[in-house]
Structures are given as C-alpha cells and as structure tokens.
Design a protein around this motif. Structure first.
Motif, mmCIF file in Angstrom:
data_model
loop_
_atom_site.group_PDB
_atom_site.id
_atom_site.type_symbol
_atom_site.label_atom_id
_atom_site.label_comp_id
_atom_site.label_asym_id
_atom_site.label_seq_id
_atom_site.Cartn_x
_atom_site.Cartn_y
_atom_site.Cartn_z
ATOM 1 N N VAL A 87 0.850 -0.982 0.062
ATOM 2 C CA VAL A 87 -0.045 -0.077 -0.041
ATOM 3 C C VAL A 87 0.720 1.279 -0.001
ATOM 4 O O VAL A 87 0.557 2.325 -0.924
ATOM 5 C CB VAL A 87 -0.953 0.129 1.062
ATOM 6 N N LYS A 133 -3.746 4.778 -5.985
ATOM 7 C CA LYS A 133 -4.455 4.994 -4.376
ATOM 8 C C LYS A 133 -5.656 5.556 -4.525
ATOM 9 O O LYS A 133 -6.481 5.288 -4.117
ATOM 10 C CB LYS A 133 -3.187 5.271 -3.414
ATOM 11 N N THR A 141 -6.953 -4.383 3.805
ATOM 12 C CA THR A 141 -5.983 -3.113 3.408
ATOM 13 C C THR A 141 -5.150 -2.413 4.672
ATOM 14 O O THR A 141 -4.034 -2.213 4.458
ATOM 15 C CB THR A 141 -6.772 -1.970 2.471
#
Lengths: 247, 222, 273
Positions: C34, C42, C74
């Motif tokens: 991430v 993103k 996530t």
C-alpha cells in the motif's frame, strides 16, 4: 571597454503611493566583481534589487545586464534577463515554494526550457555547489534556516546566471551558517552583488562597496575605505558591531 | 457540515459532482482572467488562510464554539473566483488528508460551501454595495449581511441535496428547520467575525480588500 | 459549524490534526504494498471503492461484510496500528450521533428491538450512513497514513486535476506550516502580554487575528509570486515526469474496487433469486 555585468544609469522610481524610493541611481559592476550595496533599512536597497530583473520598471533611467537593457514591454528579453540575473530574496520561505528541494531547484531551469537528463544534471550541479545534494528530497520545512538559504542560492545557480544578487544574505543566520555561506559564495566563480547592512560580512566577501542612502549612491569605494570612514557611516545609520575594527 | 460518504445517494452525488466541476471550471477561467499568473500563489495562500482561520474557534455560548467557514470572508477579500478555488482546495485537502467530508461527497460539499456559499455572498454583497453609499462602512455592513446569509443558504443547499438523494427517515420540514435554525445561529457568529475582520483590514490595509477596490465590476469582466 | 468549547486560539495545526507538520506526520512509515503504490493508483482505487460502497443498497448486508473485510485487509497489509486508525476516524463522530438518532426519532413503521420501539426505516438509514461513512473515513485515513501530502498532490496531478488547482494545492501544502508557525508566534506574543480571549467580547480580537493573518498570507503570496517571476514563471509548474505507475501497480491497486464490484454483482444476483 567590454560590457559591464551590470549597468544602472540615472534610475529613478516612485511608488504608486507617491513615495520616492530611488532618486538618480547610477552604478556599474564589472564581470567577476563582488560588490556590496550598503544602506540602512528604507534606503531603497530592495527596491533597487527589484529593478535588476525587471520586476519593477523605473520612471526614468535604465538598467542593463551584460549589455542587454531591461525592458518590461519585451517579454522575450525579460525572460533572458531573469535567467541572467539570479536574485536570492531575503526570506528563503518565499523563495522555496515547491514541495521538495529538488523540485524547487528544477523550477528555474525548467522554465528556461531544460528537460530530462539535462535538467537533472543542472539540479545536481547546483545543489552540490552549495553542499545540499544529500537533502534533495526533503521538503523545505524540514531544513534549518541556514540550509534553506543555501538551497535558495542553489535555486538561482541552477539557472547559470551572469550575476548573482543576494538580498541580506546573512540575516537570521547563526555564526556557523554565516561562515558556511560565506565559504560557498567565495567559491563561486560569478559576478556578485550583495545587498546588506551587515558591514563585517561585506568586508569579508566584497572588495568594493557602494552606499545607498535616500535613494542615491552616496559612496563607491573599496569596502575597507568605506568602513574606515566613520563619519560617512554614522551619517547614513550604518554601524560596525561593537569592538569591530578595520585596520 | 462536511457531508460524509453514504449520506446522500450515489446518483445525486454524481449530479452535484458534475455541477461542481462546471462551477469550479468557471472560476478557474475567471481567476486566470482576474489575476493572470498571480492566481496560483495568491489563491494558494488564501487557501492556507481559510484553513488556518477555520482553526479559530469562537464561543457561541452553551459550552459550544463555532468556527469560521470563511467563504464570504474570502469573497470580500479576494473576489468570488479566487475564493471559490481556495475553498474548493481546502475541501479537497480535508477530504483526502483528514477524512473530513467524504470523497464521494466532495461534489456535494464543493457545491454547498464553495459555490453556493461564495456566490450567494457575492450576489448579496453586490446588491448592497449598489444600494448603500460608497463609503467604507458600507463594505463592513455588506460583508456582515453576506456572511450572515451565506451560511444558512449553504445549509439550504444541503437540505436540497437531502431532499433529492437522502433517506426519508426525517421529514423535509424537520431537516430544514433543524439545519436552517442552527446555521442561522452559526451565521451570526460568522457575520460578526467576517465584518470585524474586514473592518480591521479596511483600517490597516484597505488596498488588500477586493470588495472595496473593485466592488461593482462584474466578476466575468474583471 | 459547532464543536465543543475549546481554547479559541490553540496552536492551529498541531492540536487539531495530530502532528505539527501538516501532511507529513500523518504518514506512518512502513514497507508495504500500500505504501509503495503510486499515489494516483491509490486515490483512484479508493475513490472507486467508495463509489461502489455508496451505490450498494444497505439491505445487501452480506456485501458490506465483505467490504469491511477488504478495508480491514488493506489496513492490515499497510501495517497500520488499529488504534491509530480508530483515533483518526473520530472525525466521523457527529454523524454517528446523527445515525443513532435516526432509528429513535425516525418516521414510519415501528419495530420492537430489545423492548425499544424503533423506526424500521430509521434503522436501515442509520446503518447505511454509519457503515458507508465509516468505510469512507477508513479509506481516507489509510490514504493519508501511507502517502505524504506531496505524493497525494502528485497523484492528483497525474489524475489530471486542472493545473491551476494542482498549483493551489501545492502552495497550500507548502505554506500551511509556515503560516501556522506565524500564528503560533502571534499567540505567544499575545500570551506574554497577558491576554486571554473570553466570551463574545473576544470576537473583535479574534477578527484582528484573522485580519493580521490575512495580511501576512496575502503578502507572502505576492512575495512568492515575485520569486517565481524572477525564475521565469509563466503560469505552469514543472511536471517532474518520473513515477508513472505500471500495469502491475494498477492491477494491485484496482483489485480493491474490482473485488468490491464483483461482490456487489454477486450479492445482487443472489438477492434477486
């Protein structure tokens, strides 16, 4: 005689509010010279600086850089003037407006048309000259004041100016940062005009000095001579630090 | 009053998203015309100013405090276009970085706070400046009324969105009176602070007050 | 806007938004997929996921369970501590109260839940606002905790936000710290002269602070403009070019909204059977 790096002839400027800031200013700086422009607050120093790269236009008189006359009407020549006169403003927070050091240094050369590898190379070179390459990815807010001022110098060095103009370069610096900046400036092979009221700094860096007072150039001589002339200094509210003596 | 995700349904959010894009596009052109290359740094610093001003709480009694929204203030100080852009950017930053206002509701929030808030203040201010004598105190009075009215009007924008795409749990009348009532109160605080700020600027730096320098020009022609 | 009574002029950025350095201290540095995704990936993935989430009717509750697992996944992949994420989500609180009011005061058919009479529609709408709002907030917290402000800016630029808006965001990110420092210094100067703002009488004084702040901000804007002009500014900021996301990055990032969309489709089929 070759072209002067900077030639100012009978420049006068009056602010829109009627305040007369410059009054018949003439000066000439040769290539490779390092000159200090001394004067108390309100003497018109910063106003003069704004004329050197065409931010302000005098009501009369002229400014020429390397033989090219500053003309606000001619956009093309204005671009060239702005790339050949590198102005480092007093507050580095005004000068460093991009998110990171590297992008800030790239701003000028980008506007002058540099791209890709050429741009990277110019940025690296400018940052190395002020010893700030290691901090290239920092945001300006994470730098000390002295570091920010050095980056501010790099932002104009990256444009390969013909003359470097510094507005109060030593203000707000601690003694170590002051010395580091002096070392960097001395090491640059460039014509330099330093606007300041820091007399020892002028003596340290500049062979020659001009005194600006009330919108006039009232003295133009070797820095040492000017600093010895205590009458001249006190007349124009310039003072050496207590205990500082010029031999 | 930053609407979060899921408060208003997706189609309504999309419609207001499109309306906001159009409205902001108008101000992008307007600001470029009015300020040319200065538009970006000036609107940027005005955005910082609004962001900072929203951090100033003012006591409104009963143990609560309000904070300035700043749309009307920005309009009087820098003109409607720059104000719209600055408020919009503040909303974008708040949504993306502080989870303040939903990302899918960004269009709704921009519509209420940037477009309705600023333009309602502009129209009202412009009318008052036409009627009132051309003296400084009129600018203060104009800012007061513009701020006073723009806050509940922005809240009405929210009620409208709720009517189109909200749930039917509460009757529209109830939502309207609750929103309108509280925002009239907030508007009073907003009006006082806005007017006092404009008045303090008029006495120190009147050259910086757009609403004093260029009060009657159409924003499109500026 | 209403918020609990506080010191009207506490240090503006640091207290209100966790951490003095706007947009930098929000970032929790980790090495995760991430964190390493390009910002434009993103932002778009988050945006699409939220759209799918908002577009899902609340009675598809099975879908929301899966969405919740996706968000939680996530957060875990990004190695963000749950307590920090929870604390930053508190911004949602006013709407939580609103959502709680809905079943109690809502109109329409009433149902008995644990002996309390509640509005059926109110329960559904309240749950909808609560769940969708929470997922939205969690996504935004996740974005700002894994992406420095200037990267978010770059993401917006790549997503073709108009250049003038990009520049305004850029100046805002750059100068918000500078201006908040100025505000803090003004406050210290005031306190050291024994001033304390109280009650409605403080309004005039707060207005003076706002006025002084505006002068400083505006003048800074003009000086910045001069500095830009001096370096050949002609209306555009340089596009730093590098850092475009590859197919792999897009695939990784868009997995989130695509999965959500699949779940929505499957729930839809299943519910209509």
């Amino acid at each position: 005689m070759s072209e002067a790096a900077l030639l100012v002839e009978s420049l006068a400027y009056e602010y829109p509010d009627g305040n007369l800031a410059l009054h018949d200013v003439s000066l000439r700086i040769e290539r490779g010279e390092r000159v200090a422009l001394l004067g108390p607050n309100g003497s018109g120093k910063t106003t003069l600086v704004k004329h050197l790269n065409g931010i302000l236009a005098g009501n009369s008189g002229s400014v020429s850089v390397d033989g090219v006359r500053v003309d606000l009407q001619n956009k093309d020549s204005l671009r060239r003037i702005r790339s050949s006169v590198g102005v480092v403003f007093q507050d580095p927070d005004d000068q460093l407006f991009m998110p990171t050091v590297r992008e800030d240094v790239a701003f000028g050369p980008f506007n002058m048309g540099a791209r890709g590898e050429e741009l990277d190379l110019v940025v690296k070179d400018a940052l190395e000259r002020v010893g700030m390459w290691e901090l290239r990815d920092r945001p300006p807010h994470h730098l000390s004041f002295g570091q920010r001022r050095r980056v501010a110098v790099a932002t104009v060095l990256s444009m390969s100016p013909k003359i470097l103009v510094l507005d109060e370069p030593s203000s707000n610096l601690d003694p170590a940062s002051r010395r580091e900046l002096a070392d960097i400036l001395r090491g640059l092979d460039i014509t330099l005009l330093m606007v300041t009221h820091d007399l020892p700094y002028a003596l340290e860096l500049c062979e020659r000095s001009l005194v600006l007072a009330g919108g006039h150039v009232v003295a133009d001589s070797r820095t040492r001579e000017i600093l010895r002339d205590t009458d001249l200094l006190s007349r124009h509210r310039l003072e050496l630090p207590l205990g500082f003596r010029v031999d | 009053m930053h609407i979060p995700d899921g408060f208003i349904d997706a189609p309504t959010s999309a419609i207001f998203g499109a309306a906001s894009v159009a409205g902001v596009a108008v101000s992008l052109r307007g600001a470029r015309k009015q300020l040319d290359e200065r538009a970006a740094p000036l609107a940027g610093l005005v955005a910082v100013f609004i962001f900072a001003v929203q951090m100033i709480n003012f006591p409104v009694g009963a143990g609560t405090s309000g904070h300035l929204m700043g749309g009307a203030l920005a309009m009087v100080l820098v003109g409607p276009h720059a104000a719209v852009l600055a408020v919009t950017v503040v909303l974008i930053v708040q949504a993306l970085m502080f989870a303040d206002g939903g990302l899918s509701a960004l269009g709704l929030n921009v519509f209420n706070l940037a477009l309705v808030g600023v333009w309602s203040a502009y129209v009202l201010y412009g009318l008052l400046r036409l009627i009132l004598p051309k003296v400084r105190s009129s600018v203060v009075v104009g800012s007061f009324v513009a701020a006073l009215v723009s806050v509940p009007v922005a809240a009405v924008g929210f009620v409208g969105q709720y009517a189109i795409g909200g749930s039917e749990v509460f009757g529209l009348g109830a939502v309207f009176s609750a929103m309108f009532g509280t925002h009239v109160l907030i508007g009073i605080g907003e009006a006082f602070i806005t007017a006092l700020t404009v008045s303090s600027l008029l006495s120190s730096r009147q050259d910086l007050v757009f609403g004093w320098k260029a009060p009657l020009r159409s924003p499109v022609e500026v | 806007m209403i918020r609990p009574n506080e010191d009207p002029l506490k240090h503006p950025i640091s207290d209100h938004h966790h951490g003095h350095d706007f947009g930098e201290r929000l970032v929790l540095h980790r090495h995760s997929i991430v964190h390493h995704l390009e910002p434009q990936v993103k932002i778009l993935a988050m945006f699409l996921f939220i759209i799918v989430c908002v577009a899902t009717p609340i009675h598809f509750w099975q879908a929301f369970v899966v969405y919740g697992l996706l968000v939680l996944g996530t957060i875990l992949i990004a190695q963000l501590p749950l307590n920090v994420v929870a604390r930053r989500s508190l911004i949602e609180l006013p709407f939580v109260f609103f959502a709680i009011m809905m079943p109690i005061f809502g109109s329409g058919e009433r149902v008995e839940v644990l002996g309390v009479s509640l509005s059926r529609l109110g329960i559904e709408s309240g749950a909808s606002i609560l769940v969708k709002g929470t997922f939205g907030v969690l996504c935004a917290v996740c974005l700002s905790a894994t992406t420095p402000a200037r990267e978010i800016l770059r993401g917006l630029e790549r997503l073709r936000l108009p250049n003038l808006l990009v520049q305004i965001v850029s100046f805002m990110i750059r100068y918000v710290n500078v201006v908040s420092d100025e505000m803090a210094r003004m406050k210290i100067a005031r306190l050291s002269r024994g001033f304390e703002a109280q009650g409605v009488r403080s309004w005039r004084f707060l207005a003076n602070v706002a006025g002084a702040l505006f002068i400083r901000s505006y003048e800074r804007g003009e000086r910045v403009y001069l500095a830009m002009l001096s370096r050949g500014y002609s209306g555009k900021l340089p596009d730093t070019g590098h850092g475009s996301a590859g197919i792999r990055q897009w695939a990784q990032g868009l997995l989130l909204p695509v999965l959500a969309l699949l779940v929505l489709a499957m729930t839809n089929i299943w519910m209509s059977r």
